[in-house]
Design a protein around this motif. Sequence first.
Motif, PDB file in Angstrom:
ATOM      1  N   LEU A 130      -7.122-112.962  -1.802  1.00 51.09           N
ATOM      2  CA  LEU A 130      -6.948-112.006  -2.898  1.00 51.09           C
ATOM      3  C   LEU A 130      -7.867-112.385  -4.045  1.00 51.09           C
ATOM      4  N   SER A 131      -8.514-111.377  -4.627  1.00 48.80           N
ATOM      5  CA  SER A 131      -9.323-111.575  -5.825  1.00 48.80           C
ATOM      6  C   SER A 131      -9.300-110.280  -6.621  1.00 48.80           C
ATOM      7  N   GLU A 132      -8.458-110.242  -7.660  1.00 54.35           N
ATOM      8  CA  GLU A 132      -8.360-109.044  -8.484  1.00 54.35           C
ATOM      9  C   GLU A 132      -7.626-109.356  -9.784  1.00 54.35           C
ATOM     10  N   ALA A 178      -6.731-115.027  -8.264  1.00 51.07           N
ATOM     11  CA  ALA A 178      -7.292-115.344  -6.955  1.00 51.07           C
ATOM     12  C   ALA A 178      -6.244-116.104  -6.158  1.00 51.07           C
ATOM     13  N   VAL A 179      -6.161-115.791  -4.869  1.00 56.16           N
ATOM     14  CA  VAL A 179      -5.245-116.500  -3.978  1.00 56.16           C
ATOM     15  C   VAL A 179      -6.038-116.959  -2.760  1.00 56.16           C
ATOM     16  N   MET A 210      -4.259-118.809  -8.295  1.00 55.60           N
ATOM     17  CA  MET A 210      -5.037-119.192  -9.471  1.00 55.60           C
ATOM     18  C   MET A 210      -5.185-118.045 -10.452  1.00 55.60           C
ATOM     19  N   LEU A 211      -5.306-118.413 -11.713  1.00 53.11           N
ATOM     20  CA  LEU A 211      -5.369-117.452 -12.810  1.00 53.11           C
ATOM     21  C   LEU A 211      -6.571-117.774 -13.685  1.00 53.11           C
ATOM     22  N   ALA A 239       0.234-121.980  -9.154  1.00 54.64           N
ATOM     23  CA  ALA A 239       1.289-122.260  -8.177  1.00 54.64           C
ATOM     24  C   ALA A 239       0.669-122.625  -6.838  1.00 54.64           C
ATOM     25  N   VAL A 240       1.401-123.420  -6.069  1.00 62.42           N
ATOM     26  CA  VAL A 240       1.042-123.747  -4.687  1.00 62.42           C
ATOM     27  C   VAL A 240       2.309-123.574  -3.857  1.00 62.42           C
ATOM     28  N   ARG A 241       2.184-122.899  -2.729  1.00 62.26           N
ATOM     29  CA  ARG A 241       3.346-122.644  -1.884  1.00 62.26           C
ATOM     30  C   ARG A 241       3.071-123.042  -0.436  1.00 62.26           C
ATOM     31  N   ARG A 242       4.178-123.350   0.254  1.00 56.71           N
ATOM     32  CA  ARG A 242       4.157-123.597   1.694  1.00 56.71           C
ATOM     33  C   ARG A 242       5.357-122.881   2.291  1.00 56.71           C
ATOM     34  N   PHE A 243       5.162-122.252   3.439  1.00 59.77           N
ATOM     35  CA  PHE A 243       6.244-121.531   4.106  1.00 59.77           C
ATOM     36  C   PHE A 243       7.020-122.496   4.997  1.00 59.77           C
TER      37      PHE A 243
END
Length: 254
Positions: free
Chosen positions: A79-81, A85-86, A104-105, A115-119
């Motif tokens: 994602l970039s918008e 960005a992700v 990211m911002l 933030a950082v996430r893990r499923f």
Amino acid sequence: MRTSLTILSLIFFTAPGFYAQIEDITIGSPAWLVEIYFSEAQFAGKTKYFAGEMKEEEYEPTIGEELKGTATISYHEILSENMKAVYAVEVKLNEDIIDFYCYMLETNDGWKIEAVRRFLLPGFIYSTKDSLSQISNLSSSDGELLKIVKLLTSSDAELKNYFQKNVNDFYKLVLYLEDEDEKNIQNLLNELNIDAVFMDDKFPGCIFLQIGAFDKTEMGYFYSGESSSLPKISPNRFIYIEEILPKWYIYKII
């Protein structure tokens, strides 16, 4: 473009708080932050690059610091918008693959990790997979269960491959749902080890093919029809959405 590297092989630390240019990656860019956070054995001055909840992580190790340069990472932008960005980040440690998602911002002070996430699934899913994998002669029912838990615990790359391998059947599921053909829907769900296929009023035009759901945790694929309203990536709900083919996506919810 997908980037792959061995931790510490392309990055070197020069002085406290100062990092050298990483090949063609711009210092301070989202890709640079991903490189440093996930692969650098020391991220000096890291709070300068943190925002939101990450400001509370000042005394916690980054992924790179925790792994101490023993893993291989690859990553790509999903994602970039709107100044966001992700990145999806794959960390490979020996034979294990762990997927992370980095949000990211862009601020007046440059790009920051917010933030950082893990499923993660419930622990019994992983223990069931480990137990069944060690049995040489499984019963028919246990064999089917092993297929299900293997799919549930697949890496993002494996989920993409599984979809590509069975793409025609996934299209059939969408058609069967539109035709309300319950018999063929159930037969195909069983063949694909998919838990359910459904539509959600919150996202008109989308058809979800759920691999599994546990409490608030959910994963699967979805198809976006005409004039559909797609869910948005967020560290608090749909932590991962990535297009596999036109109109087809992988998703993960926490």
